[in-house]
Design a protein around this motif. Structure first.
Motif, PDB file in Angstrom:
ATOM      1  N   HIS A 116       0.882  -1.369  -0.271  1.00  0.00           N
ATOM      2  CA  HIS A 116       0.049  -0.024   0.049  1.00  0.00           C
ATOM      3  C   HIS A 116       0.969   1.234   0.220  1.00  0.00           C
ATOM      4  O   HIS A 116       0.440   2.405  -0.765  1.00  0.00           O
ATOM      5  CB  HIS A 116      -0.664   0.035   1.224  1.00  0.00           C
ATOM      6  N   TYR A 117       1.834   1.014   0.785  1.00  0.00           N
ATOM      7  CA  TYR A 117       2.742   2.464   0.749  1.00  0.00           C
ATOM      8  C   TYR A 117       3.396   2.524  -0.541  1.00  0.00           C
ATOM      9  O   TYR A 117       3.757   3.829  -0.910  1.00  0.00           O
ATOM     10  CB  TYR A 117       3.913   2.098   1.839  1.00  0.00           C
ATOM     11  N   ARG A 118       3.952   1.736  -1.197  1.00  0.00           N
ATOM     12  CA  ARG A 118       4.861   1.758  -2.562  1.00  0.00           C
ATOM     13  C   ARG A 118       3.814   2.210  -3.435  1.00  0.00           C
ATOM     14  O   ARG A 118       4.007   3.261  -4.393  1.00  0.00           O
ATOM     15  CB  ARG A 118       5.447   0.414  -2.796  1.00  0.00           C
ATOM     16  N   VAL A 119       2.667   1.846  -3.591  1.00  0.00           N
ATOM     17  CA  VAL A 119       1.537   2.253  -4.520  1.00  0.00           C
ATOM     18  C   VAL A 119       1.259   3.698  -4.277  1.00  0.00           C
ATOM     19  O   VAL A 119       1.015   4.543  -5.150  1.00  0.00           O
ATOM     20  CB  VAL A 119       0.433   1.258  -4.496  1.00  0.00           C
ATOM     21  N   ALA A 120       0.907   3.946  -2.947  1.00  0.00           N
ATOM     22  CA  ALA A 120       0.580   5.347  -2.658  1.00  0.00           C
ATOM     23  C   ALA A 120       1.514   6.300  -2.960  1.00  0.00           C
ATOM     24  O   ALA A 120       1.344   7.302  -3.488  1.00  0.00           O
ATOM     25  CB  ALA A 120       0.097   5.389  -1.126  1.00  0.00           C
ATOM     26  N   ASP A 121       2.906   5.738  -2.670  1.00  0.00           N
ATOM     27  CA  ASP A 121       3.857   6.867  -3.089  1.00  0.00           C
ATOM     28  C   ASP A 121       4.208   6.961  -4.780  1.00  0.00           C
ATOM     29  O   ASP A 121       4.218   8.346  -4.965  1.00  0.00           O
ATOM     30  CB  ASP A 121       5.281   6.173  -2.413  1.00  0.00           C
ATOM     31  N   ARG A 122       4.141   6.113  -4.980  1.00  0.00           N
ATOM     32  CA  ARG A 122       4.438   5.922  -6.696  1.00  0.00           C
ATOM     33  C   ARG A 122       3.246   6.942  -7.340  1.00  0.00           C
ATOM     34  O   ARG A 122       3.244   7.772  -8.260  1.00  0.00           O
ATOM     35  CB  ARG A 122       4.318   4.486  -7.347  1.00  0.00           C
ATOM     36  N   ILE A 123       1.968   6.612  -6.966  1.00  0.00           N
ATOM     37  CA  ILE A 123       0.727   7.379  -7.573  1.00  0.00           C
ATOM     38  C   ILE A 123       0.916   8.976  -7.258  1.00  0.00           C
ATOM     39  O   ILE A 123       0.544   9.637  -8.064  1.00  0.00           O
ATOM     40  CB  ILE A 123      -0.602   6.578  -7.006  1.00  0.00           C
ATOM     41  N   ALA A 124       1.364   8.881  -5.960  1.00  0.00           N
ATOM     42  CA  ALA A 124       1.269  10.500  -5.703  1.00  0.00           C
ATOM     43  C   ALA A 124       2.274  11.356  -6.430  1.00  0.00           C
ATOM     44  O   ALA A 124       2.196  12.286  -6.790  1.00  0.00           O
ATOM     45  CB  ALA A 124       1.598  10.503  -4.122  1.00  0.00           C
ATOM     46  N   THR A 125       3.506  10.437  -6.532  1.00  0.00           N
ATOM     47  CA  THR A 125       4.556  10.915  -7.279  1.00  0.00           C
ATOM     48  C   THR A 125       4.198  11.302  -8.737  1.00  0.00           C
ATOM     49  O   THR A 125       4.536  12.428  -9.141  1.00  0.00           O
ATOM     50  CB  THR A 125       5.841  10.114  -7.202  1.00  0.00           C
ATOM     51  N   GLN A 126       3.582  10.242  -9.233  1.00  0.00           N
ATOM     52  CA  GLN A 126       3.148  10.527 -10.764  1.00  0.00           C
ATOM     53  C   GLN A 126       2.175  11.570 -10.886  1.00  0.00           C
ATOM     54  O   GLN A 126       2.211  12.593 -11.871  1.00  0.00           O
ATOM     55  CB  GLN A 126       2.461   9.092 -11.366  1.00  0.00           C
ATOM     56  N   LEU A 127       1.161  11.635  -9.992  1.00  0.00           N
ATOM     57  CA  LEU A 127       0.085  12.433 -10.081  1.00  0.00           C
ATOM     58  C   LEU A 127       0.562  14.098  -9.853  1.00  0.00           C
ATOM     59  O   LEU A 127       0.265  14.976 -10.722  1.00  0.00           O
ATOM     60  CB  LEU A 127      -1.136  12.235  -9.262  1.00  0.00           C
ATOM     61  N   SER A 128       1.536  14.005  -9.008  1.00  0.00           N
ATOM     62  CA  SER A 128       1.936  15.459  -8.463  1.00  0.00           C
ATOM     63  C   SER A 128       2.999  16.093  -9.565  1.00  0.00           C
ATOM     64  O   SER A 128       3.067  17.252  -9.882  1.00  0.00           O
ATOM     65  CB  SER A 128       2.614  15.523  -7.124  1.00  0.00           C
ATOM     66  N   GLN A 129       3.515  14.990 -10.350  1.00  0.00           N
ATOM     67  CA  GLN A 129       4.308  15.442 -11.474  1.00  0.00           C
ATOM     68  C   GLN A 129       3.703  15.500 -13.019  1.00  0.00           C
ATOM     69  O   GLN A 129       4.351  15.935 -13.882  1.00  0.00           O
ATOM     70  CB  GLN A 129       5.607  14.597 -11.612  1.00  0.00           C
ATOM     71  N   ALA A 133      -3.020  15.515 -14.769  1.00  0.00           N
ATOM     72  CA  ALA A 133      -3.501  14.481 -13.938  1.00  0.00           C
ATOM     73  C   ALA A 133      -3.726  15.304 -12.748  1.00  0.00           C
ATOM     74  O   ALA A 133      -4.782  15.293 -11.916  1.00  0.00           O
ATOM     75  CB  ALA A 133      -2.300  13.466 -13.531  1.00  0.00           C
ATOM     76  N   THR A 134      -2.862  16.254 -12.303  1.00  0.00           N
ATOM     77  CA  THR A 134      -2.954  17.069 -11.015  1.00  0.00           C
ATOM     78  C   THR A 134      -4.542  17.910 -11.403  1.00  0.00           C
ATOM     79  O   THR A 134      -5.113  17.915 -10.516  1.00  0.00           O
ATOM     80  CB  THR A 134      -1.957  18.132 -10.961  1.00  0.00           C
ATOM     81  N   VAL A 135      -4.341  18.382 -12.411  1.00  0.00           N
ATOM     82  CA  VAL A 135      -5.804  19.485 -12.661  1.00  0.00           C
ATOM     83  C   VAL A 135      -7.066  18.515 -12.828  1.00  0.00           C
ATOM     84  O   VAL A 135      -8.106  18.780 -12.199  1.00  0.00           O
ATOM     85  CB  VAL A 135      -5.640  20.149 -13.821  1.00  0.00           C
ATOM     86  N   ALA A 136      -6.941  17.189 -13.343  1.00  0.00           N
ATOM     87  CA  ALA A 136      -8.026  16.377 -13.447  1.00  0.00           C
ATOM     88  C   ALA A 136      -8.346  15.906 -11.773  1.00  0.00           C
ATOM     89  O   ALA A 136      -9.884  15.696 -11.722  1.00  0.00           O
ATOM     90  CB  ALA A 136      -7.540  15.062 -14.056  1.00  0.00           C
ATOM     91  N   ALA A 137      -7.546  15.747 -11.063  1.00  0.00           N
ATOM     92  CA  ALA A 137      -7.916  15.354  -9.644  1.00  0.00           C
ATOM     93  C   ALA A 137      -8.208  16.728  -8.693  1.00  0.00           C
ATOM     94  O   ALA A 137      -8.972  16.556  -8.015  1.00  0.00           O
ATOM     95  CB  ALA A 137      -6.699  14.553  -8.858  1.00  0.00           C
ATOM     96  N   PHE A 138      -7.575  17.567  -8.987  1.00  0.00           N
ATOM     97  CA  PHE A 138      -7.574  18.827  -7.905  1.00  0.00           C
ATOM     98  C   PHE A 138      -8.061  20.111  -8.620  1.00  0.00           C
ATOM     99  O   PHE A 138      -8.087  21.025  -7.791  1.00  0.00           O
ATOM    100  CB  PHE A 138      -6.288  18.988  -7.085  1.00  0.00           C
ATOM    101  N   GLY A 139      -8.346  20.098  -9.828  1.00  0.00           N
ATOM    102  CA  GLY A 139      -8.690  21.393 -10.310  1.00  0.00           C
ATOM    103  C   GLY A 139      -7.769  22.417 -10.928  1.00  0.00           C
ATOM    104  O   GLY A 139      -6.328  22.299 -10.520  1.00  0.00           O
ATOM    105  N   ASP A 140      -7.806  23.496 -11.647  1.00  0.00           N
ATOM    106  CA  ASP A 140      -6.946  24.175 -12.242  1.00  0.00           C
ATOM    107  C   ASP A 140      -5.947  24.831 -11.391  1.00  0.00           C
ATOM    108  O   ASP A 140      -4.904  25.032 -11.419  1.00  0.00           O
ATOM    109  CB  ASP A 140      -7.651  25.224 -12.948  1.00  0.00           C
ATOM    110  N   CYS A 141      -6.491  24.944 -10.203  1.00  0.00           N
ATOM    111  CA  CYS A 141      -5.671  25.765  -9.207  1.00  0.00           C
ATOM    112  C   CYS A 141      -4.638  25.145  -8.802  1.00  0.00           C
ATOM    113  O   CYS A 141      -3.480  25.741  -8.337  1.00  0.00           O
ATOM    114  CB  CYS A 141      -6.590  26.273  -7.955  1.00  0.00           C
ATOM    115  N   ALA A 142      -4.507  23.810  -8.876  1.00  0.00           N
ATOM    116  CA  ALA A 142      -3.510  23.078  -8.323  1.00  0.00           C
ATOM    117  C   ALA A 142      -2.482  23.109  -9.026  1.00  0.00           C
ATOM    118  O   ALA A 142      -1.096  22.931  -8.867  1.00  0.00           O
ATOM    119  CB  ALA A 142      -4.052  21.546  -8.087  1.00  0.00           C
ATOM    120  N   ARG A 143      -2.500  23.369 -10.405  1.00  0.00           N
ATOM    121  CA  ARG A 143      -1.245  23.607 -11.280  1.00  0.00           C
ATOM    122  C   ARG A 143      -0.337  24.763 -10.955  1.00  0.00           C
ATOM    123  O   ARG A 143       0.648  24.421 -11.010  1.00  0.00           O
ATOM    124  CB  ARG A 143      -1.744  23.777 -12.539  1.00  0.00           C
ATOM    125  N   ALA A 144      -1.130  25.728 -10.725  1.00  0.00           N
ATOM    126  CA  ALA A 144      -0.320  26.751 -10.194  1.00  0.00           C
ATOM    127  C   ALA A 144       0.217  26.944  -8.978  1.00  0.00           C
ATOM    128  O   ALA A 144       1.294  27.214  -8.614  1.00  0.00           O
ATOM    129  CB  ALA A 144      -1.044  28.078 -10.800  1.00  0.00           C
TER     130      ALA A 144
END
Lengths: 570, 544
Positions: A116-129, A133-144
């Motif tokens: 669970h840790y490895r998956v969460a870390d990997r997905i969090a890394t990918q999404l935040s980079q 994907a960041t906008v899809a999950a958190f909206g436009d504001c998250a990009r800036a």
């Protein structure tokens, strides 16, 4: 309008009733398993009310399938595919015992938590980079600038999709507080990681509802949505289901039935149901192998992919009768062939089915129902073992208790009899169990296997057995005697001649529907059904006996009032 | 209002009311109390590998068939017997007579190889080897999963599960994994690293990691193995790979584990949870705490683990392509050596449920199943029942393949690695190969061999036969004889002592060793005249 709960409160008066499952052992009065016949029920009688009470439902760790589907629904396929290596470190869910299903695997180990840790870390890394994907999950504001205001606007939706309920203000605030302690570039990572590691993402909680008695809780609409989705889809609830929960529609009888009907009609439900039968019938068996015996028995048939075709035919049979609105009894006596592979059609003596038009009928007298299909009968090397076939029917199809062999077996007791000229497999196997302690133990199930000797290990119907040794030596033939007292209900029954009659006898027995019901309730609630929980299965079995279709029976588990409640272990 | 991490933890453990009304949950204790203290790390760690093969052990092929000097041939049994009586008696029979095991040096087989399984190819490691005969399971168990590691009260489900009247407990790999003598601090990898060709292992973990000696079916659960070398590599070594945790600043996820732990503790205080639910969450907390320790500990343990293996899908039990099987176990063995050399784990189990047979130029695979409802040449268990000439030959050849391909490769790898004292990693390890059962599903004389001395604890290079050949043969099957040897429990005790554990760490009752030692389920036709007064002692004459 909330569902009526008077019967639940009344039910709690019965909560002290217990059931002692019989522990069978072939010692002492061997053969007296379950009842005086040694063939009977595996439980003591339970007093059931007309409306069964809620079933025990421990906190449920998401199965591997549910976990992966939850991830895909939350962050999308590409990010989950990008975490394939990490996901592969998550232990698989395995069925352990007879009658178990893989979704009953509740183990929790450091391997689970580490994965669970490895998956969460990997997905969090990918999404935040990944800006998209960041906008899809958190909206436009998250990009800036994923600042507090941005997170506050995005997290309710993100957490709702993750937890399958509306998050509380505290939950939102806690994630904001924690993420805000990181730099701007790390906040999205933090929010995603915390979400994917949260108890509400990895477990299915059913504890927020109203207490209707000290041990019984009514599920909230969101919890009910998750239970429905886990049951029918082995996955998370979709937006329509969550919306129904949020609006309160799921609390009404009409809204609840509307969602159940929608889910039952969904293709994912069919896949889940086929998976249920697949595990129940042990259809995942090794394919045909390579052996001197099979080399002779196959008569030049190309065996490549044949076992898979046989398994598919069983699936098609189930789909057909589910779609037709038939009962389990019809599946047990069906004479339609669903063999699309020409080799299997040849084994059945019919033309291949084209997959769309009306399926051809099997030759009369040779096969009837699902138990007589090659997918249920074949073995890796084409040999037959009437003991195993009989034990499977007794244990898995009739749900009778079968005592295990004693630990102190006589020398060579488990050694398979050799193939010899002039003696059928039935004769050879029968000769092994003439003496005690074998005889009375085997009386529980062996006759069922003898009747199924009408099929060889490739699933071919036969009146003569071709005797081929393990070395591949052809020892001629022997007549097949497929008559025996099946003893489905008791040993004073007349003999059954052949597997068609056996299938009919099993279909006519209330044990078949009862077994179907109890297995399905076990599949639904992911645990052994004990005590008054059995009442739910009894109710379904009664309705099947009354002519209810399989599909309706599967649906009725969810429609049962007990499905909307949770009973706590004391 | 937001709590900081420290105060939030204190709040949760001291809030009274709901939280204090919970059943005792160990993970709520401060970590400083949870940690065992006082154990000093060994200067050179000891490692333990348990390799298991399954029913149908070809007993005659395991043991010598030719008697060199120092050995004799048993008059009835026909097997080779060591001639030198051990200095220390095994115990006393009920009639008061002392009885002894026997030994002889394995170097006597230097010219020939020890047996059909342990051929001359394994001779380079003869000085590190002990071949045991006469290690007996006490209860009358049949097919089982955990017997060879000390869960001696549980048959497989198909055989009824629990042995009536016998103790069920976690296996010794888990007992050792919680000992500060094995792990003075949290390893960067799993405390027990399970590898195998099927997911379900022969190890049982305690449900409550803080109570490894709990007994009863509800107190344990079956551990799972990694069946794909790449997944196993990632699980064990990813934290110490260059560019990961090691040597760098803790990442975002690492810094948040503590916060996640708090979420679980908070969830435990939620409404309408049963005691079992709270225990589940408590276990999750324990695993998270362990994970946090692993992650933090990994920061100082960079290791050049660049040889990440390819993913291998070896299929279910009966996918027995010889090339796939070989590749699978080659990778597993290399991974074990790498994990040891990087010190990310110290305890490994390797379940070998598939093997390769090379029979007269015909190469094929054998697979073993828990659900052996099929039949055929490639079904290991089926062949164990067939037991015709083909089956006996194939099972012997398969066992030889395990010895020469799996065991030997592991020994070579461990012998290549030199520790700081100049001795090999193999010397400091204890590699055990044992079996589910012995001849024809019987619980006598479980074929067992070891390599390595656990850092000089064991006196190696010997064939040790604990069977009391003065006793009558109770019965014979598959050319094996049921005669009293010594309790397998004493071998379990020996392993744990060799790994540095004290009896207090594995005994539920003082002096009674580990696991079920009663001959539960055996009638008078079985051999069961053992001296139970010393069941808690190490094996006779085994230590240096």
């Amino acid at each position: 309008m909330k569902l009526g709960l008077h019967s639940v409160r009344a039910w709690s008066a019965f909560s002290s009733l217990g059931v002692a499952w019989l522990v069978c052992g072939c010692t002492g009065s061997i053969g007296n398993v379950g009842d005086q016949d040694g063939l009977g029920s595996a439980r003591d009688p339970v007093v059931c009310k007309e409306t069964p009470g809620p079933v025990l439902a421990p906190l449920h760790r998401l199965s591997r399938t549910e976990y992966e589907r939850g991830l895909r629904q939350l962050v999308g396929d590409s990010l989950v595919d990008g975490a394939a290596d990490q996901l592969r470190t998550l232990p698989s869910d395995e069925a352990e015992g007879e009658g178990d299903f893989s979704r009953m695997d509740h183990r929790l180990s450091s391997e689970h938590v580490g994965a669970h840790y490895r998956v969460a870390d990997r997905i969090a890394t990918q999404l935040s980079q990944d800006a998209d994907a960041t906008v899809a999950a958190f909206g436009d504001c998250a990009r800036a600038n994923p600042d507090e205001a941005c997170l506050r606007s995005a997290l309710p939706g993100f957490l709702r999709r993750a937890f399958h309920r509306d998050p509380t203000d505290d939950e939102i605030q806690n994630v904001i507080d924690e993420a805000s302690s990181f730099s701007a570039g790390e906040r999205i990572h933090a929010a995603v990681f915390l979400t994917l590691m949260a108890p509400d993402f990895l477990y299915r909680f059913e504890n927020r509802g109203e207490e209707v008695s000290p041990e019984v809780v009514e599920l909230t609409g969101f919890e009910l949505a998750s239970r429905l989705a886990a049951h029918f889809w082995s996955g998370p609830p979709d937006d329509a289901l969550l919306d129904a929960a949020a609006s309160g529609a799921l609390d009404s009888e009409e809204g609840f039935r509307e969602q159940v009907d929608r889910m039952v009609a969904h293709p994912r439900t069919e896949a889940t149901v086929i998976g249920f039968f697949d595990e129940w019938f042990h259809l995942h068996r090794p394919p045909f192998g390579t052996s001197p015996r099979l080399e002779v028995l196959r008569d030049g048939t190309d065996m490549t992919g044949l076992s898979e075709a046989m398994r598919s035919e069983v699936h098609e049979l189930l789909r057909f009768h589910l779609d037709q609105g038939d009962g389990f009894r019809e599946a047990l006596t069906s004479r339609y062939s669903f063999a699309q592979d020409p080799r299997l059609a040849t084994i059945y003596g019919v033309e291949p089915w084209d997959g769309t038009s009306s399926p051809p009928m099997l030759p009369e007298g040779e096969r009837s129902g699902i138990l007589t299909r090659a997918g249920m009968l074949y073995t890796e090397d084409g040999s037959t073992n009437p003991f195993r076939r009989g034990a499977f029917l007794r244990r898995s199809i009739l749900c009778d208790a079968v005592a295990p062999p004693p630990a102190d077996l006589p020398p060579d007791a488990l050694q398979r009899p050799p193939t010899e000229a002039g003696a059928s497999s039935r004769d050879q196997f029968a000769a092994k169990i003439v003496e005690e302690p074998c005889a009375s133990c085997h009386a529980q199930f062996t006759s069922l296997g003898y009747i199924m000797e009408a099929y060889d290990g490739l699933g071919r119907y036969r009146t003569e057995e071709r005797l081929v040794t393990v070395e591949g030596n052809d020892e001629g033939t022997a007549a097949v005697d497929a008559s025996a007292v099946a003893a489905i209900e008791g040993r004073d029954e007349p003999a059954v001649s052949g597997p068609v009659a056996l299938s009919q006898a099993i279909a006519d027995s209330p044990k078949a529907n009862a077994c179907f019901a109890s297995r399905y309730v076990r599949f639904t609630y992911r645990r052994e059904i004990v005590g008054e929980d059995q009442c739910v299965a009894d109710r379904i079995a009664r309705e099947l006996e009354g002519g209810q279709s399989m599909r309706e029976a599967l649906r009725s588990v969810a429609l049962d009032e007990s499905f909307r409640l949770r009973r706590l272990e004391p | 209002m937001r709590f900081d991490r420290f105060s939030r933890r204190l709040f949760l453990t001291g809030a009274g009311g709901t939280v204090l009304a919970l059943p005792w949950l160990s993970s709520l204790l401060p970590r400083s109390i949870r940690r065992e203290v006082g154990a000093q790390p060994a200067s050179i760690p000891k490692r333990f590998v348990a390799i298991k093969t399954y029913s149908g052990a070809p007993v005659l092929d395991w043991y010598p068939r030719q008697a060199p000097p120092g050995y004799s041939t048993h008059g009835v049994d026909g097997t080779v017997v060591a001639s030198q009586r051990l200095a220390e008696p095994t115990g006393r029979h009920r009639n008061g007579n002392q009885y002894y095991g026997h030994s002889a040096p394995l170097s006597d087989f230097a010219a020939t190889g020890v047996s059909n399984v342990f051929t001359e190819r394994l001779n380079p490691h003869l000085d590190q080897m002990i071949l045991f005969r006469g290690l007996d399971f006490m209860p009358g168990i049949n097919h089982n999963h955990g017997g060879y590691l000390g869960n001696l009260g549980l048959n497989t489900d198909g055989l009824g599960g629990a042995v009536s009247g016998a103790q069920i407990n976690a296996t010794i790999d888990y007992v050792m994994s919680r000992s500060p003598n094995v792990y003075p601090s949290a390893p960067a990898g799993p405390r027990v690293f399970h590898l195998g060709s099927r997911p379900n292992t022969a190890s049982y973990a305690p449900r409550d990691l803080n109570n490894v000696l709990a007994v009863g079916l509800g107190s344990i659960e079956r551990a799972q193995a990694y069946v794909d070398p790449r997944a196993a590599f990632d699980a064990a070594l990813s934290l110490v790979m260059p560019g990961q945790m090691a040597g760098g600043e803790p990442g975002v996820s690492t810094r948040l584990i503590d916060r996640v732990i708090d979420d679980y503790r908070a969830a435990m205080g939620g409404p309408h949870l049963s005691a079992a639910d709270r225990m589940t969450l408590d276990r999750h907390v324990t695993h998270l705490v362990e994970l946090e320790d692993r992650v933090n500990g990994a920061a100082a343990r960079a290791c050049d683990a660049s040889s990440r293996p390819q993913a291998i899908d070896s299929g279910r039990e009966f996918s027995v392509d010889p090339a796939t099987i070989t590749s699978l176990f080659d990778n597993f063995v290399d991974l074990i050596a790498l994990a040891f050399s990087c010190d990310v784990t110290r305890i490994v189990t390797l379940d070998v449920t598939k093997m390769v047979v090379e029979d007269g130029g015909n190469t094929f695979g054998l697979g073993d199943s828990e659900d052996a409802t099929s039949s055929g040449r490639s079904n290991w268990h089926f062949q164990a029942h067939e037991w015709d000439a083909n089956a006996q030959r194939w099972l012997g050849q398969g066992a030889r393949w395990v010895a020469e391909r799996v065991v030997l490769r592991l020994l070579d790898r461990l012998a290549e690695i030199t520790e700081t004292d100049g001795e090999s990693l193999l010397h400091h390890s204890l590699v055990m190969w044992s079996n589910e059962l012995s001849f024809n599903h019987l619980a006598y004389s479980i074929p067992t061999a070891t390599w390595g001395s656990a850092g000089g604890f064991l006196r190696t290079g010997r064939f040790i036969d604990y069977i009391d050949h003065q006793q009558p043969i109770r019965f014979r099957q598959h050319e094996g004889s049921a005669i009293e040897g010594v309790q397998f429990n004493r071998w379990l005790v020996t392993i744990m002592r060799a790994m540095g554990l004290s009896p207090q760490e594995y005994e539920r009752e003082r002096g009674r060793g580990f696991g079920e030692y009663g001959t539960v389920g055996k009638d008078d036709g079985h051999a069961k005249d053992y001296d139970q007064s010393n069941v808690g002692q190490v094996l006779p004459d085994i230590m240096v």
